[in-house]
Each structure stands twice: as C-alpha cells, then as structure tokens.
Design a protein around this motif. Sequence first.
Motif, short mmCIF file in Angstrom:
data_model
loop_
_atom_site.label_atom_id
_atom_site.label_comp_id
_atom_site.label_asym_id
_atom_site.label_seq_id
_atom_site.Cartn_x
_atom_site.Cartn_y
_atom_site.Cartn_z
N MET A 1 13.90 -15.44 -10.24
CA MET A 1 13.35 -15.33 -8.90
C MET A 1 13.79 -14.04 -8.23
O MET A 1 13.08 -13.50 -7.41
N ASP A 2 14.99 -13.57 -8.59
CA ASP A 2 15.49 -12.33 -8.02
C ASP A 2 14.62 -11.13 -8.41
O ASP A 2 14.39 -10.24 -7.61
N VAL A 3 14.17 -11.13 -9.66
CA VAL A 3 13.34 -10.03 -10.14
C VAL A 3 12.02 -9.99 -9.38
O VAL A 3 11.57 -8.92 -8.96
N LEU A 4 11.42 -11.15 -9.17
CA LEU A 4 10.17 -11.22 -8.42
C LEU A 4 10.35 -10.74 -6.99
O LEU A 4 9.54 -9.97 -6.47
N GLU A 5 11.41 -11.17 -6.35
CA GLU A 5 11.67 -10.77 -4.97
C GLU A 5 11.92 -9.26 -4.86
O GLU A 5 11.38 -8.60 -3.96
N ASN A 6 12.70 -8.72 -5.78
CA ASN A 6 12.96 -7.28 -5.77
C ASN A 6 11.68 -6.48 -6.03
O ASN A 6 11.45 -5.45 -5.39
N THR A 7 10.85 -6.97 -6.93
CA THR A 7 9.57 -6.31 -7.21
C THR A 7 8.68 -6.33 -5.98
O THR A 7 8.03 -5.32 -5.65
N LEU A 8 8.65 -7.46 -5.28
CA LEU A 8 7.84 -7.55 -4.07
C LEU A 8 8.35 -6.62 -2.97
O LEU A 8 7.57 -6.02 -2.23
N TRP A 9 9.67 -6.47 -2.86
CA TRP A 9 10.22 -5.53 -1.87
C TRP A 9 9.83 -4.09 -2.18
O TRP A 9 9.50 -3.31 -1.28
N VAL A 10 9.86 -3.74 -3.46
CA VAL A 10 9.45 -2.39 -3.87
C VAL A 10 7.96 -2.18 -3.58
O VAL A 10 7.55 -1.14 -3.04
N LEU A 11 7.14 -3.18 -3.92
CA LEU A 11 5.70 -3.09 -3.64
C LEU A 11 5.44 -3.00 -2.14
O LEU A 11 4.52 -2.29 -1.70
N LEU A 12 6.23 -3.70 -1.34
CA LEU A 12 6.07 -3.64 0.11
C LEU A 12 6.38 -2.24 0.64
O LEU A 12 5.64 -1.70 1.47
N ALA A 13 7.44 -1.64 0.14
CA ALA A 13 7.81 -0.29 0.59
C ALA A 13 6.73 0.73 0.19
O ALA A 13 6.33 1.56 1.00
N ILE A 14 6.26 0.64 -1.04
CA ILE A 14 5.24 1.58 -1.51
C ILE A 14 3.94 1.40 -0.74
O ILE A 14 3.33 2.37 -0.29
N SER A 15 3.52 0.14 -0.57
CA SER A 15 2.26 -0.09 0.14
C SER A 15 2.38 0.27 1.61
O SER A 15 1.40 0.70 2.22
N SER A 16 3.55 0.13 2.20
CA SER A 16 3.74 0.52 3.60
C SER A 16 3.56 2.03 3.77
O SER A 16 2.86 2.48 4.68
N LEU A 17 4.18 2.79 2.89
CA LEU A 17 4.06 4.25 2.97
C LEU A 17 2.62 4.69 2.69
O LEU A 17 2.10 5.59 3.37
N LEU A 18 1.99 4.06 1.74
CA LEU A 18 0.60 4.38 1.42
C LEU A 18 -0.32 4.04 2.58
O LEU A 18 -1.22 4.82 2.93
N LEU A 19 -0.08 2.92 3.22
CA LEU A 19 -0.91 2.52 4.36
C LEU A 19 -0.73 3.47 5.54
O LEU A 19 -1.72 3.85 6.18
N ILE A 20 0.48 3.89 5.79
CA ILE A 20 0.73 4.87 6.86
C ILE A 20 -0.02 6.17 6.57
O ILE A 20 -0.68 6.73 7.44
N GLY A 21 0.08 6.64 5.33
CA GLY A 21 -0.62 7.86 4.96
C GLY A 21 -2.13 7.74 5.08
O GLY A 21 -2.80 8.64 5.59
N LEU A 22 -2.68 6.61 4.64
CA LEU A 22 -4.13 6.41 4.72
C LEU A 22 -4.62 6.35 6.17
O LEU A 22 -5.67 6.91 6.50
N VAL A 23 -3.87 5.70 7.02
CA VAL A 23 -4.27 5.62 8.43
C VAL A 23 -4.23 7.01 9.08
O VAL A 23 -5.11 7.37 9.85
N LEU A 24 -3.23 7.80 8.71
CA LEU A 24 -3.13 9.14 9.30
C LEU A 24 -4.22 10.09 8.78
O LEU A 24 -4.56 11.05 9.46
N ILE A 25 -4.76 9.82 7.61
CA ILE A 25 -5.81 10.67 7.06
C ILE A 25 -7.15 10.43 7.74
O ILE A 25 -7.99 11.32 7.82
N HIS A 26 -7.35 9.24 8.28
CA HIS A 26 -8.64 8.91 8.90
C HIS A 26 -9.02 9.91 9.98
O HIS A 26 -8.17 10.49 10.65
N ARG A 27 -10.31 10.06 10.14
CA ARG A 27 -10.85 10.96 11.15
C ARG A 27 -10.44 10.48 12.54
O ARG A 27 -10.64 9.32 12.89
N GLY A 28 -9.88 11.38 13.29
CA GLY A 28 -9.46 11.03 14.64
C GLY A 28 -10.64 10.93 15.58
O GLY A 28 -11.67 11.56 15.38
N ARG A 29 -10.49 10.13 16.59
CA ARG A 29 -11.54 10.00 17.60
C ARG A 29 -11.31 11.02 18.72
O ARG A 29 -11.76 10.83 19.83
N GLY A 30 -10.58 12.05 18.39
CA GLY A 30 -10.32 13.11 19.35
C GLY A 30 -8.84 13.36 19.50
O GLY A 30 -8.16 12.66 20.23
#
Length: 80
Positions: A1-30
């Motif tokens: 269970m520890d391996v699964l939890e650690n893997t999910l934490w790593v996936l959360l960190a990676i997806s968080s950074l990716l999501l921040i980057g994707l949101v910042l790339i979007h066309r601004g409304r001004g």
Amino acid sequence: MDVLENTLWVLLAISSLLLIGLVLIHRGRGGGITDMFGGGLASGIQSSAVGERNLTRITWGVAIFWALVVVLLGLISRFG
C-alpha cells in the motif's frame, strides 16, 4: 500500500505542475501571463482555433486526472 500511495503522490506533483503550466499557456482574455512575456510558446500553439481547442481538451484531461488522484489519495488515507 505504501508503494501505491507514494506513486500517487508523485503523480499528483507531476500533474499539478503540468496543470499550472497548461493553464498559463492558455490565451489570455487581456493581459494574462502569456501576454506579459510576449506569447512565447503559446503563440505557436494558439495560432488556430484547433490548437486552442486541443489545448483546452488536454487541460481538462489533466484536471480530471488530477482530481482522480486526489480522490484516490483521500480514500487511501481514510481506509488504508
């Protein structure tokens, strides 16, 4: 269970950074972050409506994945 939890934490960190980057790339409304830095990477991606639509789909996919990982981590911490 520890391996699964650690893997999910790593996936959360990676997806968080990716999501921040994707949101910042979007066309601004001004005056968004992309406009402040002169477009940069976003100008090539957003040159067409298809590119913007695909970027939106990718962002939604990453956001749904992020939410799923958060729910799984919550379930593991509650019942694990």
